[in-house]
Motif scaffolding. Sequence first.
Motif, short mmCIF file in Angstrom:
data_model
loop_
_atom_site.label_atom_id
_atom_site.label_comp_id
_atom_site.label_asym_id
_atom_site.label_seq_id
_atom_site.Cartn_x
_atom_site.Cartn_y
_atom_site.Cartn_z
N THR A 394 0.81 -1.23 0.00
CA THR A 394 0.00 0.00 0.00
C THR A 394 0.83 1.27 0.00
O THR A 394 0.30 2.36 -0.26
CB THR A 394 -0.93 0.02 1.22
OG1 THR A 394 -0.15 -0.11 2.42
CG2 THR A 394 -1.94 -1.12 1.16
N ASP A 397 0.78 3.46 -3.31
CA ASP A 397 -0.40 4.32 -3.48
C ASP A 397 -0.35 5.51 -2.53
O ASP A 397 -0.72 6.63 -2.90
CB ASP A 397 -1.67 3.51 -3.25
CG ASP A 397 -1.91 2.48 -4.35
OD1 ASP A 397 -1.31 2.65 -5.43
OD2 ASP A 397 -2.68 1.53 -4.13
N ARG A 398 0.07 5.26 -1.29
CA ARG A 398 0.14 6.36 -0.33
C ARG A 398 1.15 7.42 -0.77
O ARG A 398 0.92 8.62 -0.64
CB ARG A 398 0.53 5.80 1.05
CG ARG A 398 -0.56 4.97 1.71
CD ARG A 398 -0.04 4.32 2.98
NE ARG A 398 0.47 5.31 3.93
CZ ARG A 398 1.19 5.00 5.01
NH1 ARG A 398 1.49 3.73 5.25
NH2 ARG A 398 1.59 5.94 5.83
N GLN A 402 0.18 11.23 -1.65
CA GLN A 402 0.76 12.30 -0.84
C GLN A 402 1.53 13.29 -1.71
O GLN A 402 1.48 14.50 -1.47
CB GLN A 402 1.68 11.71 0.23
CG GLN A 402 2.13 12.70 1.30
CD GLN A 402 0.99 13.16 2.20
OE1 GLN A 402 0.04 12.42 2.41
NE2 GLN A 402 1.08 14.38 2.70
N ILE A 447 5.95 9.51 4.96
CA ILE A 447 5.69 8.34 4.11
C ILE A 447 6.98 7.83 3.48
O ILE A 447 7.20 6.62 3.36
CB ILE A 447 4.64 8.69 3.04
CG1 ILE A 447 3.28 8.91 3.70
CG2 ILE A 447 4.53 7.58 2.01
CD1 ILE A 447 2.18 9.28 2.74
#
Length: 475
Positions: A394, A397-398, A402, A447
Amino acid sequence: MMREILSFCALTALLLTGCTMAPPYSRPEAPIPQDWPSGPAYKDAFSKPDAALAVEVQWRKFFNDHRLQTVIAMALKNNRDLRVAALNVEKARALYRVQRAELFPTLETGISAKKERVKISGTQGMVNLEEYSINLGISSWEIDFFGRIRSLKKRALEEYLASEQGRRSAEILLISEVANAYLTLAADRENLKLARSTLETQQAAYNLIRRRFEVGFAPELDLRQVQTRVDTARVDVARYTELTAQDENALHLLAGSPIPADLLPRELSLVKPLPDVSPGTSSEVLLRRPDILQAEHVLKAANANIGAARAAFFPRISLTSAIGTASGDLSGLFETGSFVWSYAPRIVLPIFDARTRPALEATQVARKIALAQYERSIQIAFRETADALASRGTLGDRMAAQQSLVDATARTYQLSNARYEKGIDIYLNVLDAQRSLYAAQQGLIAIRLAKLVNQVRLYEVLGGGGDASTSPEGL
């Protein structure tokens, strides 16, 4: 006499290579699924099928940043926790050698001299007696007919191997902790740089609006609103200054010695990216993790201990023997006819001992405990790897979302600032856009840190960084 000695040696060699009374060992079935989890969270977790297995990648190839490599090497050399783990291995190896030596006789030599004045029955007066002897012999050597000593030797060997795997596990954990502390310091330094840059921007805006307020071109509300952003940025600068200092202290502790300033990271964006590792096509790869191998060696040791407990129900046979010379005067020790020998086997047959049965039951329960701990270790390893794979699946995608958020908020801030300067918008919208941009930039750093930490975590939980299993040969 020579024939008897040769026969005895042949029998002894046969006994030393015989079987024990320990139950046969077979590796238990792993209480986890054969395949890795699947679902939306794992869609990108297996996108690198050509990546190498973690257990096949040495840490210097995985952590390819030169500064980080040097810091990890310092930790492996100086960290006190790892040093204790290595010393525990040395202790376990010495104990194994002590237990193995029980299989072989202990040769002892003794020289004695005795002189006394006694009265002998049937004679008148006192008589001086002298006796001199030199002996070489075996003292109370237990002949391992039923494998008690060999079972104890096997247990000591497995405990040594377990301690070695424990050292490897501690080494892998230390490597990952150093890497995470290094990356955290880099992220906090980048956050500190961002906070300082934001403070400079807000201070410049405050100075501009204050001049406009002084000449009546800006309301006091705008001045106070921008002052809140200046003070917020000052708080963040102080907070990240503290965090970077604490991160450095944590890294110094892990390294075991002060780290030169030129080896510390500057920003997270300047750290070299880490290579991807593959979890393999089956969860069986987890059986190569050092902590699981350690738990299995503990299980094998408990299994061998049952053999020693069972052997306690059977007779123990020991031997004491000696050869040498003896004489009534010192000059006659090596003359013809002074040779002496003794041979004294001893058998102890247990008839009743209330402790024997409970001792066997205790070893059997200990094996069940070791089995449960082994299975639990596998389950924990599977959960840790599944969690790391879910994050890996994931994070892409994050990261993309962001980055898009940062770009959008940066454009919003530019437009809001331009509208305010033209007098068609209030300054509150500029502050709101700036606050959103600052939060989005901090989120992007977080992130990026999470992605690197996830790579380190996946490398760790898949057993990366270790060498081949230790062999008992040469102990």
